[in-house]
Design a protein around this motif. Structure first.
Motif, mmCIF file in Angstrom:
data_model
loop_
_atom_site.group_PDB
_atom_site.id
_atom_site.type_symbol
_atom_site.label_atom_id
_atom_site.label_comp_id
_atom_site.label_asym_id
_atom_site.label_seq_id
_atom_site.Cartn_x
_atom_site.Cartn_y
_atom_site.Cartn_z
ATOM 1 N N ASN A 73 0.852 -1.175 0.000
ATOM 2 C CA ASN A 73 0.000 0.000 0.000
ATOM 3 C C ASN A 73 0.896 1.235 0.000
ATOM 4 N N ALA A 74 0.790 2.055 -1.051
ATOM 5 C CA ALA A 74 1.760 3.134 -1.261
ATOM 6 C C ALA A 74 1.366 4.476 -0.664
ATOM 7 N N CYS A 75 0.209 4.560 -0.012
ATOM 8 C CA CYS A 75 -0.277 5.871 0.432
ATOM 9 C C CYS A 75 -0.605 5.889 1.919
ATOM 10 N N SER A 76 0.031 6.811 2.633
ATOM 11 C CA SER A 76 -0.202 6.932 4.080
ATOM 12 C C SER A 76 -1.616 7.392 4.400
ATOM 13 N N SER A 77 -2.232 8.164 3.511
ATOM 14 C CA SER A 77 -3.579 8.690 3.787
ATOM 15 C C SER A 77 -4.619 7.588 3.925
ATOM 16 N N VAL A 78 -4.375 6.438 3.271
ATOM 17 C CA VAL A 78 -5.344 5.332 3.338
ATOM 18 C C VAL A 78 -4.769 4.139 4.096
ATOM 19 N N GLU A 80 -4.768 3.330 7.157
ATOM 20 C CA GLU A 80 -5.613 2.730 8.192
ATOM 21 C C GLU A 80 -6.640 1.765 7.607
ATOM 22 N N ALA A 81 -6.939 1.898 6.312
ATOM 23 C CA ALA A 81 -7.829 0.934 5.655
ATOM 24 C C ALA A 81 -7.189 -0.455 5.631
ATOM 25 N N VAL A 82 -5.852 -0.473 5.579
ATOM 26 C CA VAL A 82 -5.138 -1.752 5.540
ATOM 27 C C VAL A 82 -5.409 -2.579 6.792
ATOM 28 N N ASP A 83 -5.553 -1.911 7.934
ATOM 29 C CA ASP A 83 -5.827 -2.627 9.184
ATOM 30 C C ASP A 83 -7.118 -3.436 9.068
ATOM 31 N N THR A 84 -8.091 -2.886 8.359
ATOM 32 C CA THR A 84 -9.353 -3.600 8.116
ATOM 33 C C THR A 84 -9.176 -4.682 7.055
ATOM 34 N N LEU A 85 -8.492 -4.328 5.970
ATOM 35 C CA LEU A 85 -8.401 -5.227 4.816
ATOM 36 C C LEU A 85 -7.496 -6.431 5.063
ATOM 37 N N ARG A 86 -6.573 -6.309 6.008
ATOM 38 C CA ARG A 86 -5.704 -7.450 6.314
ATOM 39 C C ARG A 86 -6.506 -8.668 6.779
ATOM 40 N N GLY A 87 -7.685 -8.429 7.355
ATOM 41 C CA GLY A 87 -8.520 -9.542 7.787
ATOM 42 C C GLY A 87 -9.408 -10.088 6.680
ATOM 43 N N MET A 88 -9.369 -9.432 5.500
ATOM 44 C CA MET A 88 -10.263 -9.806 4.405
ATOM 45 C C MET A 88 -9.530 -10.321 3.163
ATOM 46 N N ILE A 89 -8.249 -9.977 3.048
ATOM 47 C CA ILE A 89 -7.430 -10.376 1.895
ATOM 48 C C ILE A 89 -6.394 -11.388 2.379
ATOM 49 N N ARG A 90 -6.304 -12.517 1.700
ATOM 50 C CA ARG A 90 -5.346 -13.558 2.131
ATOM 51 C C ARG A 90 -3.895 -13.139 1.886
ATOM 52 N N THR A 91 -3.657 -12.430 0.791
ATOM 53 C CA THR A 91 -2.299 -12.000 0.460
ATOM 54 C C THR A 91 -1.803 -10.996 1.503
ATOM 55 N N ILE A 93 -0.406 -7.823 3.234
ATOM 56 C CA ILE A 93 -0.354 -6.413 2.813
ATOM 57 C C ILE A 93 0.671 -5.679 3.674
ATOM 58 N N ILE A 94 1.555 -4.947 2.996
ATOM 59 C CA ILE A 94 2.586 -4.167 3.673
ATOM 60 C C ILE A 94 2.278 -2.682 3.493
ATOM 61 N N LYS A 95 2.357 -1.925 4.589
ATOM 62 C CA LYS A 95 2.182 -0.476 4.502
ATOM 63 C C LYS A 95 3.535 0.166 4.192
ATOM 64 N N ILE A 96 3.540 1.096 3.260
ATOM 65 C CA ILE A 96 4.783 1.753 2.851
ATOM 66 C C ILE A 96 5.491 2.433 4.015
ATOM 67 N N SER A 206 12.643 2.385 2.906
ATOM 68 C CA SER A 206 12.367 1.438 3.994
ATOM 69 C C SER A 206 11.160 0.572 3.677
ATOM 70 N N GLY A 207 10.183 1.121 2.950
ATOM 71 C CA GLY A 207 9.003 0.332 2.581
ATOM 72 C C GLY A 207 9.342 -0.824 1.668
ATOM 73 N N VAL A 208 10.169 -0.543 0.655
ATOM 74 C CA VAL A 208 10.574 -1.609 -0.272
ATOM 75 C C VAL A 208 11.542 -2.573 0.420
ATOM 76 N N ALA A 209 12.366 -2.056 1.328
ATOM 77 C CA ALA A 209 13.244 -2.941 2.108
ATOM 78 C C ALA A 209 12.417 -3.921 2.939
ATOM 79 N N THR A 210 11.267 -3.466 3.433
ATOM 80 C CA THR A 210 10.362 -4.339 4.184
ATOM 81 C C THR A 210 9.804 -5.440 3.291
ATOM 82 N N VAL A 211 9.447 -5.077 2.054
ATOM 83 C CA VAL A 211 8.985 -6.080 1.088
ATOM 84 C C VAL A 211 10.097 -7.100 0.811
ATOM 85 N N LYS A 212 11.303 -6.616 0.652
ATOM 86 C CA LYS A 212 12.448 -7.502 0.386
ATOM 87 C C LYS A 212 12.662 -8.490 1.529
#
Length: 219
Positions: A73-78, A80-91, A93-96, A206-212
Motif C-alpha cells: 500500500n503506497a499511500c499513508s492517507s489510506v 488505516e484501511a489496511v488494518d481492516t483489509l488485512r482480515g479480508m485479503i489472504r495476500t 499487505i505491507i504499509k509503505i 524502507s518500505g521496499v526494504a520491508t517487502v524484500k
C-alpha cells in the motif's frame, strides 16, 4: 519470479517506488494499480471513507487474483484501511510507512512529522504513536503542514513546492530528535537537504526494504 502489486492513490508515488524496486528488488515482477480518485476523495471528505476502503478492497482483491506474493500500500492517507483489509485479503499487505514509523519511535522521543496535507499528516502521526506504544516508548510529536507547498504544487510550481518543503524540514530538524516525511513524493528532497542535525526518514526505501525482507522470510 515473485510478484508484488503496488496500490497507489495517485501517480506521484509510482516512479519513486519503481526506482526503489529497481535498486533493491530488480528480479521481482512489479505491478502498479493507480486510482487517483482515492486521494482526492479522502481530501474532499477530510478523512478516510467507507467508499474509499471498499475500492481499495476491490483493488487488493484483484491483486490477490493476479497471484501477488505481497501487496504494497503506497499511500499513508489510506493506510488505516489496511488494518481492516488485512482480515479480508489472504495476500499479506505491507504499509509503505510502517517500518519508517517504527524507526522514528526507536530513534527519539520528540518526533517531527511533515506533510503538505492534513489527511496524510494525521494518519501518519497516529501510526507513529501506535508503534511507540507497541515498543513501550513515550513520545511527543511535533506536526508541520506545509500548506503553501501543496498550493504551489497545485499551481504547477514544483520549484516553489520544493523550496517551501526544504525550509520546513530543515527548520523542524532543529526542534526534534528525528523528522518523518509523511508523503512518498517528499523522498526525492532528502539528497538536497544537506547535513541536517537529526535523521530525516522517508518511506520509499524502507518500505521496499520491508517487502524484500518479507520475500526473504517467505522463502
Amino acid at each position: 519470479m515473485a510478484t508484488i502489486v503496488v496500490v497507489h492513490t495517485g501517480p506521484v508515488t509510482v516512479q519513486p517506488l519503481k526506482d526503489q524496486f529497481a535498486a533493491q528488488l530488480p528480479d521481482v515482477r512489479m505491478i502498479n494499480i493507480v486510482d487517483d480518485s482515492l486521494l482526492n476523495d479522502v481530501r474532499s471528505a477530510g478523512h478516510l471513507t467507507p467508499e474509499v476502503t471498499g475500492r481499495l478492497y476491490s483493488y487488493m482483491s484483484n491483486a490477490q487474483a493476479m497471484g501477488a506474493d505481497f501487496i504494497l500500500n503506497a499511500c499513508s492517507s489510506v493506510g488505516e484501511a489496511v488494518d481492516t483489509l488485512r482480515g479480508m485479503i489472504r495476500t499479506p499487505i505491507i504499509k509503505i510507512d510502517e517500518t519508517m514509523a517504527q524507526e522514528a519511535s526507536r530513534l527519539g522521543t520528540r518526533i517531527g512529522v511533515v506533510a503538505t496535507v492534513k489527511t496524510t499528516l494525521e494518519p501518519t502521526v497516529r501510526l507513529i504513536r501506535k508503534k511507540a506504544v507497541e515498543a513501550g516508548r513515550e513520545i511527543s510529536v511535533v506536526e508541520r503542514v506545509a500548506e503553501e507547498a501543496f498550493a504551489a504544487l497545485l499551481a504547477g510550481d514544483a520549484e516553489r513546492h520544493d523550496e517551501v518543503l526544504r525550509h520546513t524540514i530543515v527548520a523542524l530538524a532543529d526542534e526534534v530528535d528525528v523528522v518523518v516525511l509523511a508523503q512518498v513524493s517528499m523522498a526525492r528532497l532528502v539528497p538536497s537537504l544537506g547535513q541536517t542535525r537529526v535523521p530525516v526518514l522517508s518511506s520509499p526505501q524502507s518500505g521496499v526494504a520491508t517487502v524484500k525482507a518479507a520475500l526473504s522470510d517467505a522463502h
